[in-house]
Scaffold this motif. Structure first.
Motif, short mmCIF file in Angstrom:
data_model
loop_
_atom_site.label_atom_id
_atom_site.label_comp_id
_atom_site.label_asym_id
_atom_site.label_seq_id
_atom_site.Cartn_x
_atom_site.Cartn_y
_atom_site.Cartn_z
N SER A 80 1.07 -1.11 -0.27
CA SER A 80 0.18 -0.27 -0.20
C SER A 80 0.29 1.21 -0.20
N THR A 84 0.84 6.38 -3.69
CA THR A 84 1.21 7.77 -2.83
C THR A 84 0.63 9.09 -3.51
N HIS A 85 0.58 9.94 -2.50
CA HIS A 85 -0.29 10.89 -3.14
C HIS A 85 0.56 11.76 -4.12
N CYS A 92 -1.27 6.80 1.55
CA CYS A 92 -1.95 7.11 1.42
C CYS A 92 -2.94 6.28 2.77
N SER A 93 -3.07 7.38 3.75
CA SER A 93 -3.75 6.60 4.82
C SER A 93 -4.86 5.59 4.92
N ASP A 94 -5.48 5.87 4.62
CA ASP A 94 -7.02 5.57 4.61
C ASP A 94 -6.96 4.13 4.15
N LEU A 98 -8.23 2.35 0.42
CA LEU A 98 -7.66 2.30 -0.61
C LEU A 98 -7.64 0.76 -1.12
N ILE A 129 -9.66 8.94 -3.42
CA ILE A 129 -8.45 8.16 -3.31
C ILE A 129 -8.66 7.65 -4.69
N TRP A 132 -6.29 10.30 -6.69
CA TRP A 132 -5.12 10.66 -5.99
C TRP A 132 -4.19 9.87 -5.76
N HIS A 133 -4.35 8.75 -5.44
CA HIS A 133 -3.51 7.74 -5.47
C HIS A 133 -3.69 6.68 -5.92
#
Length: 289
Positions: A80, A84-85, A92-94, A98, A129, A132-133
């Motif tokens: 994961s 990346t952003h 990704c923090s979520d 994801l 998400i 951006w990711h």
């Protein structure tokens, strides 16, 4: 009656297929049929035992959600972190969101249906998400991390050492709009489409996948897949069909190899072409054989 008598005299069977008393019991065709019947019975017993073993193994596996499996694989491989952003470069923090996005794209479900199937994220959260990711290069990085972790497993060595690979393309139909892009290949008919070109190692790990036009040569994409990650750069012997072989790619395999004395070996076997790069045991110069 005459036909039945002739059949009985020649084969030992009556017209009804019954073995009569006093007939020739040493007929080789009879023994052959008996052996075939015994062989089929043995195969049936083995098949039933195999089915029972498979069912027993499935019953021992605990039930799990596919998102939980993705999270477990992520804990072991950290794939994961590849998503990346686009602006900040932060992972990704979520993670749950994801995994939902990856699952929606993997099974071709779509974000709207995935949002309706889950109670943790809305459509707009999943869309943020995904925008951006999640992109093509992030998929390549994540796949490379999973392949590296797979190669480190002791069981993977039973299939190979990761130094041999093969590649081939698979044609996928497109809609009518593909006609405007001139993506019609006569080999696959008069319908438009695209190709998915995949590289698979001898450990059965798909370490590179590319979407290519259906009308181009597959040869240049062999190098793209081999140079995409470390798993491809470890390959010393690559197999492709005649659609993926050219002299230029054959020569580039030696030029892009390690700085040791290497040579490219070409073997033709039917319709297969072996594009290999191996260490040269004798001599120090570069060359082709």
């Amino acid at each position: 009656r005459r036909m039945a008598g002739r059949a009985q005299g020649s084969t030992g069977y009556t017209a009804e297929g019954v073995w009569p008393r006093g007939a020739n019991r040493h007929d080789p065709r009879r023994h052959h049929r008996e052996r075939q019947a015994a062989h089929r019975q043995a195969e049936g017993r083995h098949a039933r035992r195999a089915e029972d073993l498979v069912l027993d193994l499935y019953q021992q596996l605990p039930p799990a959600r596919i998102t939980d499996l993705l999270l477990e694989v992520d804990e072991r491989t950290g794939f994961s972190e590849a998503f990346t952003h686009l602006r900040t470069g932060a992972p990704c923090s979520d993670r749950i969101g994801l995994m939902n996005v990856l699952l929606a794209e993997g099974v071709n479900l779509g974000l709207r249906k995935m949002a309706a199937a889950t109670n943790t994220h809305s459509f707009w959260e999943l869309l943020r998400i995904a925008r951006w990711h999640v992109e093509g290069s992030a998929y390549d990085r994540a796949l490379a991390m999973i392949v590296e972790a797979h190669a480190a497993l002791p069981m993977a060595a039973f299939w190979g050492q990761g130094q041999s690979a093969s590649s081939d393309g698979q044609f996928f139909l497109a809609n009518e709009q593909g006609e405007a892009m001139n993506l019609i290949n006569a080999k696959y008919g008069n319908v438009p489409g695209l190709k998915g070109y995949s590289h698979v190692s001898d450990q059965y790990a798909p370490f590179a996948t590319q979407v290519i036009p259906a009308t181009v040569s597959e040869a240049p994409y062999i190098l793209d897949g081999l140079l995409m990650n470390d798993a491809g750069r470890r390959v010393r012997q690559h197999f492709a069909d005649t659609g993926g072989f050219t002299d230029h790619v054959f020569a580039a395999c030696a030029l892009l190899a390690s700085p040791q004395a290497l040579y490219a070996e070409q073997r033709f076997s039917g319709h297969n072409v072996n594009i290999g790069v191996r260490q040269r045991r004798e001599g120090t110069g570069r060359g082709f054989r």
